[in-house]
Design a protein around this motif. Structure first.
Motif, PDB file in Angstrom:
ATOM      1  N   THR A  27       0.826  -1.210   0.000  1.00  0.00           N
ATOM      2  CA  THR A  27       0.000   0.000   0.000  1.00  0.00           C
ATOM      3  C   THR A  27       0.855   1.252   0.000  1.00  0.00           C
ATOM      4  OG1 THR A  27      -1.754  -1.161   1.180  1.00  0.00           O
ATOM      5  CG2 THR A  27      -1.803   1.256   1.236  1.00  0.00           C
ATOM      6  N   LEU A  28       1.913   1.225   0.855  1.00  0.00           N
ATOM      7  CA  LEU A  28       2.818   2.372   0.914  1.00  0.00           C
ATOM      8  C   LEU A  28       3.547   2.567  -0.408  1.00  0.00           C
ATOM      9  CD1 LEU A  28       4.347   1.939   4.485  1.00  0.00           C
ATOM     10  CD2 LEU A  28       2.714   3.685   3.731  1.00  0.00           C
ATOM     11  N   ALA A  29       3.960   1.457  -1.033  1.00  0.00           N
ATOM     12  CA  ALA A  29       4.656   1.546  -2.317  1.00  0.00           C
ATOM     13  C   ALA A  29       3.729   2.113  -3.386  1.00  0.00           C
ATOM     14  CB  ALA A  29       5.165   0.165  -2.740  1.00  0.00           C
ATOM     15  N   HIS A  30       2.474   1.652  -3.355  1.00  0.00           N
ATOM     16  CA  HIS A  30       1.495   2.166  -4.322  1.00  0.00           C
ATOM     17  C   HIS A  30       1.248   3.656  -4.094  1.00  0.00           C
ATOM     18  CE1 HIS A  30      -1.972   2.307  -6.961  1.00  0.00           C
ATOM     19  NE2 HIS A  30      -2.677   2.861  -5.968  1.00  0.00           N
ATOM     20  N   ALA A  31       1.116   4.036  -2.825  1.00  0.00           N
ATOM     21  CA  ALA A  31       0.891   5.447  -2.505  1.00  0.00           C
ATOM     22  C   ALA A  31       2.081   6.291  -2.935  1.00  0.00           C
ATOM     23  CB  ALA A  31       0.640   5.603  -1.006  1.00  0.00           C
ATOM     24  N   GLU A  32       3.282   5.744  -2.737  1.00  0.00           N
ATOM     25  CA  GLU A  32       4.487   6.475  -3.152  1.00  0.00           C
ATOM     26  C   GLU A  32       4.532   6.630  -4.667  1.00  0.00           C
ATOM     27  OE1 GLU A  32       9.377   6.145  -2.829  1.00  0.00           O
ATOM     28  OE2 GLU A  32       8.097   4.805  -1.646  1.00  0.00           O
ATOM     29  N   GLU A  34       1.970   6.614  -6.663  1.00  0.00           N
ATOM     30  CA  GLU A  34       0.908   7.540  -7.021  1.00  0.00           C
ATOM     31  C   GLU A  34       1.349   8.986  -6.792  1.00  0.00           C
ATOM     32  OE1 GLU A  34      -3.036   8.558  -8.294  1.00  0.00           O
ATOM     33  OE2 GLU A  34      -1.813   6.749  -8.462  1.00  0.00           O
ATOM     34  N   ALA A  35       2.049   9.219  -5.670  1.00  0.00           N
ATOM     35  CA  ALA A  35       2.525  10.565  -5.360  1.00  0.00           C
ATOM     36  C   ALA A  35       3.556  11.031  -6.382  1.00  0.00           C
ATOM     37  CB  ALA A  35       3.129  10.598  -3.957  1.00  0.00           C
ATOM     38  N   VAL A  36       4.454  10.126  -6.767  1.00  0.00           N
ATOM     39  CA  VAL A  36       5.457  10.463  -7.775  1.00  0.00           C
ATOM     40  C   VAL A  36       4.786  10.782  -9.101  1.00  0.00           C
ATOM     41  CG1 VAL A  36       7.364   9.549  -9.161  1.00  0.00           C
ATOM     42  CG2 VAL A  36       7.310   9.157  -6.693  1.00  0.00           C
ATOM     43  N   TYR A  37       3.793   9.968  -9.470  1.00  0.00           N
ATOM     44  CA  TYR A  37       3.074  10.180 -10.727  1.00  0.00           C
ATOM     45  C   TYR A  37       2.364  11.534 -10.731  1.00  0.00           C
ATOM     46  CZ  TYR A  37      -0.774   9.857 -14.075  1.00  0.00           C
ATOM     47  OH  TYR A  37      -1.669  10.127 -15.067  1.00  0.00           O
ATOM     48  N   LEU A  38       1.658  11.831  -9.637  1.00  0.00           N
ATOM     49  CA  LEU A  38       0.926  13.088  -9.569  1.00  0.00           C
ATOM     50  C   LEU A  38       1.864  14.286  -9.573  1.00  0.00           C
ATOM     51  CD1 LEU A  38      -1.866  12.211  -6.977  1.00  0.00           C
ATOM     52  CD2 LEU A  38      -2.123  12.520  -9.444  1.00  0.00           C
ATOM     53  N   THR A  39       2.985  14.156  -8.857  1.00  0.00           N
ATOM     54  CA  THR A  39       3.957  15.247  -8.813  1.00  0.00           C
ATOM     55  C   THR A  39       4.541  15.517 -10.187  1.00  0.00           C
ATOM     56  OG1 THR A  39       4.547  14.722  -6.518  1.00  0.00           O
ATOM     57  CG2 THR A  39       6.115  16.052  -7.782  1.00  0.00           C
ATOM     58  N   GLN A  40       4.930  14.444 -10.895  1.00  0.00           N
ATOM     59  CA  GLN A  40       5.499  14.609 -12.227  1.00  0.00           C
ATOM     60  C   GLN A  40       4.458  15.145 -13.208  1.00  0.00           C
ATOM     61  OE1 GLN A  40       8.915  13.978 -13.371  1.00  0.00           O
ATOM     62  NE2 GLN A  40       7.972  15.282 -14.918  1.00  0.00           N
TER      63      GLN A  40
END
Length: 456
Positions: A27-32, A34-40
């Motif tokens: 879950t944490l890896a997925h959230a990370e 997702e955060a990287v994707y949204l930031t980029q």
């Protein structure tokens, strides 16, 4: 028995805790991710939007260059044409231009969907980027018609120019644009499929506009007094060189959005592309200044300014593939070429181009496109590399693209100008041209009280 139960119990707890830990980790890896994707994605949106604004601001640069290099009695007309190019071009790109350029591919020739922003789905980060990409491409669409504006300045009917601008931005530019850039949305056209490279538009935008400008200048004919009875060319000077110079600086500034923004991605390559862009502009200015100084005995200002634009146009195709030294080389070649081309077109072909648009955009856009096949660095990042692995196959593809775009823009452009001429006429009357288009076409002077004629 109790010991076994105890061991099983402890093992069950261990297994359960392990499964829970793996789940939390996933879950944490997925959230990370997702955060990287949204930031980029959001960074890409911000950068692309900023670049689009810079390209839109180039319209102001084109306006000032064209106004400064032409006579004061036509300044308001030029301003109107440049505003028209952006307003009408954007609307036409919304209706069907984007769809023709980036929609689902039909035999590599044109797009078939995406009209009226129909490609927009439900709200999402991907949807938000698609909207930004549309806006970025819409500001490119107006540039090709703006190039035509300068070449037909001071003698063309405004209503005729409206029709030409609509044809250029609504049909001519997007159809050929699909051939080379359709792959940006996964719908590659036939030329791109062959390996044609034009990163930011030396040919797709600039040469296309330059060859349309050639067709227009030939169709509308030279300004009154430009050529003597023996065909000898006579200079018709612009009214404000500082205005033109400011326009060149604005264009140079906007070109960083034009080239670096074509990544549509906020990554490290934008700095490299900006470096190449600036170096080519500098090299073009120096080369043009030296050339005109040797040729005519003085470092003439307007030709030197065109050298800057020539270098910028030339590097646009290979700004991400050339080394910095390659960019300097291309910019220098274009700086020399623009001086030679302006003189050739004016004195040999007897084509009246008030601002040198054909030479700057058409000729130097072609040179810049061909340069990708000669001077691109093999690893696309070499500081000193020049040659494309000694393989001329890429040069052949680039040459094909240059020839095809010339045939398309000049051929279809000539037909369009003749069509418009048959409908409303291209050229104003002799009296209207002498009075100036500000008064005769728009009923007001750009500089109040400056003209010797009135609206009567």
């Amino acid at each position: 028995m109790s010991v076994c139960k105890s061991m099983l119990s402890r093992n069950g707890v261990v297994v359960t805790m392990t499964v829970l830990a793996l789940g939390v980790s996933a879950t944490l890896a997925h959230a990370e991710d997702e955060a990287v994707y949204l930031t980029q994605t959001n960074a890409n949106i911000v950068w692309t939007l900023l670049a689009a604004m810079l390209v839109m601001f180039m319209q102001a640069g084109f306006t000032l260059v064209e106004c400064g290099l032409t006579r004061s009695k036509n300044a308001g007309n030029i301003l109107m044409k440049n505003m028209l190019d952006f307003a009408v071009g954007t609307m036409l790109f919304l209706v069907f231009g984007y769809g023709l350029m980036f929609g689902g591919d039909f035999m590599g020739m044109f797009g078939t969907d995406g009209f009226f922003l129909s490609f927009i789905d439900a709200p999402s980060p991907a949807r938000d980027f698609d909207i930004t990409f549309w806006f970025f491409q819409s500001v490119f669409a107006a540039t090709a018609a703006t190039i035509v504006s300068g070449s037909v300045a001071e003698r063309t009917k405004f209503q005729a120019y409206i029709m030409i601008s609509m044809l250029a931005t609504g049909l001519i530019y997007p159809i050929s644009g699909h051939w080379a850039w359709g792959g940006l949305t996964g719908n590659a056209g036939w030329l791109e499929s062959l390996g044609f490279v034009d990163f930011a538009g030396s040919t797709v935008v600039h040469s296309l506009g330059g060859w349309l400008a050639l067709a227009g200048a030939m169709a509308v004919g030279p300004r009154i007094g430009k050529y003597m009875p023996d065909k000898k060319s006579r200079a018709i000077l612009g009214h404000n060189v500082p205005m033109a110079g400011l326009g060149v600086f604005i264009l140079w500034f906007g070109w960083f959005g034009f080239n670096a923004g074509s990544t549509t991605m906020a990554d490290g390559s934008i700095g490299y592309i900006a470096l190449n862009t600036s170096l080519a502009g500098c090299a073009g200015m120096i080369a043009a200044m030296i050339t005109v100084w040797i040729r005519f005995g003085k470092p003439e200002a307007s030709m030197t300014m065109n050298g800057i634009l020539a270098g910028l146009v030339g590097v646009t195709a290979g700004c991400s593939e050339l080394s910095p030294f390659g960019a300097i080389l291309v910019g220098g070649i274009c700086g020399v070429a623009v001086v030679v081309a302006v003189e050739f077109i004016d004195t040999v072909l007897c084509v009246d181009d008030p601002v040198g648009a054909i030479s700057v955009h058409g000729v130097c856009g072609a040179i810049g496109t061909l340069s990708v096949g000669l001077f691109a660095s093999p690893d696309f990042g070499s500081v000193t590399g020049f040659f494309y692995n000694g393989d001329l196959s890429q040069f052949g593809v680039q040459l094909l693209g240059v020839v095809v775009f010339f045939a398309w823009a000049f051929g279809v452009g000539t037909v369009c100008f003749k069509f418009v001429d048959s409908l409303v006429g291209l050229r104003v009357s002799r009296v209207e041209e002498i009075k100036g288009l500000d008064i005769t076409e728009h009923g007001a002077e750009a500089y109040n009280g400056f003209q010797i004629f009135s609206v009567e």
